[in-house]
Enzyme design. Sequence first.
Site, PDB file in Angstrom:
ATOM      1  N   THR B 154       0.816  -1.202  -0.098  1.00  0.00           N
ATOM      2  CA  THR B 154      -0.124   0.090   0.187  1.00  0.00           C
ATOM      3  C   THR B 154       0.925   1.158  -0.091  1.00  0.00           C
ATOM      4  OG1 THR B 154      -0.458  -0.020   2.445  1.00  0.00           O
ATOM      5  CG2 THR B 154      -2.046  -1.216   1.044  1.00  0.00           C
ATOM      6  N   LYS B 176       4.128  -6.991   3.645  1.00  0.00           N
ATOM      7  CA  LYS B 176       3.885  -5.486   3.327  1.00  0.00           C
ATOM      8  C   LYS B 176       3.568  -4.949   4.427  1.00  0.00           C
ATOM      9  CE  LYS B 176       0.604  -3.699   3.125  1.00  0.00           C
ATOM     10  NZ  LYS B 176      -0.503  -2.786   3.669  1.00  0.00           N
ATOM     11  N   THR B 187      -2.076  -2.501   6.776  1.00  0.00           N
ATOM     12  CA  THR B 187      -2.025  -3.657   7.474  1.00  0.00           C
ATOM     13  C   THR B 187      -0.404  -4.081   7.529  1.00  0.00           C
ATOM     14  OG1 THR B 187      -4.175  -4.142   6.838  1.00  0.00           O
ATOM     15  CG2 THR B 187      -2.847  -5.962   7.180  1.00  0.00           C
ATOM     16  N   GLU B 273       6.378   4.547   6.891  1.00  0.00           N
ATOM     17  CA  GLU B 273       5.998   5.826   6.172  1.00  0.00           C
ATOM     18  C   GLU B 273       6.941   7.072   6.498  1.00  0.00           C
ATOM     19  OE1 GLU B 273       1.425   4.533   5.819  1.00  0.00           O
ATOM     20  OE2 GLU B 273       1.863   5.637   7.517  1.00  0.00           O
ATOM     21  N   ASN B 395      -0.171  10.892   5.881  1.00  0.00           N
ATOM     22  CA  ASN B 395      -1.323  10.510   6.581  1.00  0.00           C
ATOM     23  C   ASN B 395      -2.442  11.696   6.731  1.00  0.00           C
ATOM     24  OD1 ASN B 395      -0.972   7.741   7.198  1.00  0.00           O
ATOM     25  ND2 ASN B 395       1.133   8.338   8.159  1.00  0.00           N
ATOM     26  N   THR B 400      -8.384  11.333   1.437  1.00  0.00           N
ATOM     27  CA  THR B 400      -9.362  12.431   0.555  1.00  0.00           C
ATOM     28  C   THR B 400      -8.807  12.499  -0.821  1.00  0.00           C
ATOM     29  OG1 THR B 400      -8.331  14.033   1.768  1.00  0.00           O
ATOM     30  CG2 THR B 400     -10.584  13.352   2.375  1.00  0.00           C
TER      31      THR B 400
END
Lengths: 400, 400
Positions: B154, B176, B187, B273, B395, B400
Amino acid sequence: VSLPEVDPTGLPTTARGFSAGATYAGIKTFGEGKLDVALLASDRPCTVAGVFTKSVMHSAPVDLDRDHLDDGKGQAVVVNAGVANASTGSRGLEDARTMSLVAGRKLAVDPRDVFVCSTGVIGQFLPMDRIEKGIAAIGLTPEGGDDFARAIMTTDTRPKHGSVRFGPYTLGGCCKGSGMIHPNMATMLAFLTTDAPLDHHFLQAELHHAVDRSFNLVSVDGDTSPSDTVLVLANGAAGGEVIHRGSPYAAEFSAALEALCIYLAKEVARDGEGATKLIEVTVTSASSLEDARRLVRLLTTSYLLKSAVHGADPNWGRIVAVIGRAEVRLREELVTVDLCGQRVFQAGQPTTFDEAAVAEAMKRDTVTIAVDLGAGPATATGWGCDLTAEYVSINADYHT
Amino acid sequence: VSLPEVDPTGLPTTARGFSAGATYAGIKTFGEGKLDVALLASDRPCTVAGVFTKSVMHSAPVDLDRDHLDDGKGQAVVVNAGVANASTGSRGLEDARTMSLVAGRKLAVDPRDVFVCSTGVIGQFLPMDRIEKGIAAIGLTPEGGDDFARAIMTTDTRPKHGSVRFGPYTLGGCCKGSGMIHPNMATMLAFLTTDAPLDHHFLQAELHHAVDRSFNLVSVDGDTSPSDTVLVLANGAAGGEVIHRGSPYAAEFSAALEALCIYLAKEVARDGEGATKLIEVTVTSASSLEDARRLVRLLTTSYLLKSAVHGADPNWGRIVAVIGRAEVRLREELVTVDLCGQRVFQAGQPTTFDEAAVAEAMKRDTVTIAVDLGAGPATATGWGCDLTAEYVSINADYHT
């Protein structure tokens, strides 16, 4: 009980008989030229209550203050910002004791009635020569509360203070903290003063109660400081009978204390490092107060939720993810989640809600989150702030 | 036991008898044109072990997989990325079941032997038409492990995979996760495959053991996903006797499994991230394994410490602050803290250390923190990453 209004112009010197002052002693290495050593004193002995950090790593001032609070009495507070005097061993404790001696001598107060607070970088020794010269240079006045409130700031962008009236009495105070928890140089400190005559045991119990509903439910970044301290000094200067549990004014005092603590706690969250928004989280129908508070704490400290609020992203899945990991009792089929007043999750699945309207509401300066756990009677409300790139930059670049 | 080397080119199709493939079905709304539906299958029935999220909020695939794991058997895995199918109620469960039916029909495998995983945004329903068309379009090959490892990503910036040899056997796999926990769309998923014949109970016990020492000690942001899943499939294609506890190769298998899980867990932290650095935290002399792991977890999730590491700021006071609030047993006078190999705190106070040298060392791509609690025999090592402005931007702006 509905809580009274807080006057945002109130100060720790608003109650009768308190004076304060501050100076720049050269301890803050940032914000050169700002105030960094401060004194607050009563013109007569006070009943004192205090609540301190639960951290087990030593902060010298906290160790000293716990000792000075033994008799429930005191008359003055000396504070410095810039260096926290925490994790500094026996030399740190000696330095804290010296601060109380020097301030006590200046104010003609027994050093055991002087409380000491230091906020700033952990693991550095205080520059005692500057501290001593600073204390000597301070002039205390009944208007000095504003200087006091400014001198205790570290990464705070503004002073935080207020006052509440109850009966013939005033409760005022200020706090600092740009996070209940901070990086290299901080602490949550709050100093409350009242001219009401208060019984020590009642005062201490009510302070615990108010702190549990205010400062202990605010979070900027989840990291408890070893120096966190809340002190309340009651000098009785406004006269009247000593207030115990059940006395006239006891309930009004409790409400005033809770209102002021909540007001100051929200001010801390609003001024969280890098923050642009206040997050207010309410958990209802929890099976215990512990569960309600635990979930409030987890929601106000979630990196993901704080980031989503910053981006005004109505991504309620992040709220559900926190609920799922919170280890609180719940009935999933009864759990509901409201974001900015709109129901987004119920009966174990998404509702159809106006995503654009919620996204728009999330752009305002307060974002509300309400979770009902469907598991019992307990409720809690707490406050946090959004996570911003500014937070990272403040904390990546501060110490060096 | 010293752990074996991991071959970073290894894949979930490296062990004999496994094939895989993936396609782009249009589920990921980001990274248009990338792979997002994937299949992994064995040419014969497998012994299967699994470890799932402890979140109590429902993820439909996790509910289904727990059920499918009842008999300890399986043969295939179908995965999609983009939508997590979590908090989606009975319709979500029906969708997960349909995925296993469609994949089972294609592979001529009993649907109860097909495990389903979904990763992505929580609280959205799967686009089942696209999922079904996607599954139909996938071609499985023994070289398909790389496509599989890419399709499950992701916010990951790169696929994470590896393999280990033990005796005549191979253990391979991929995972992942750009955080063990993620925002709107993630996840931690890991899929391990081996051609060794393994007893189910032994396999399940060893998987728990390895996960506790690897994935359960990695954190990007402290938020557990409702979808976290680790599966290991053992097909016995390389022959030999079934491996139980105490069998020849049992110890070698355990070491191989732990080595691969740790390797993949560190890959997750490195690719956290927005992360630019790996943080490796070791806690020694804890009074219990629980204490050691708890402190590792708190240190790897501290906003302040993660920010300091990002800024290469040798501000060890933040480490002490976390120790202080961790609620672990310690003897403060024995506690030591090492940062990048240099002792910075001992005997309750600062050491004199070369701050410039530590700051320089903190600029490297791995920052080590070692805490000795002086309280007992337990030890744990875990991994995290630095906190960056990029994390906030990923994040704040994703959903959106």
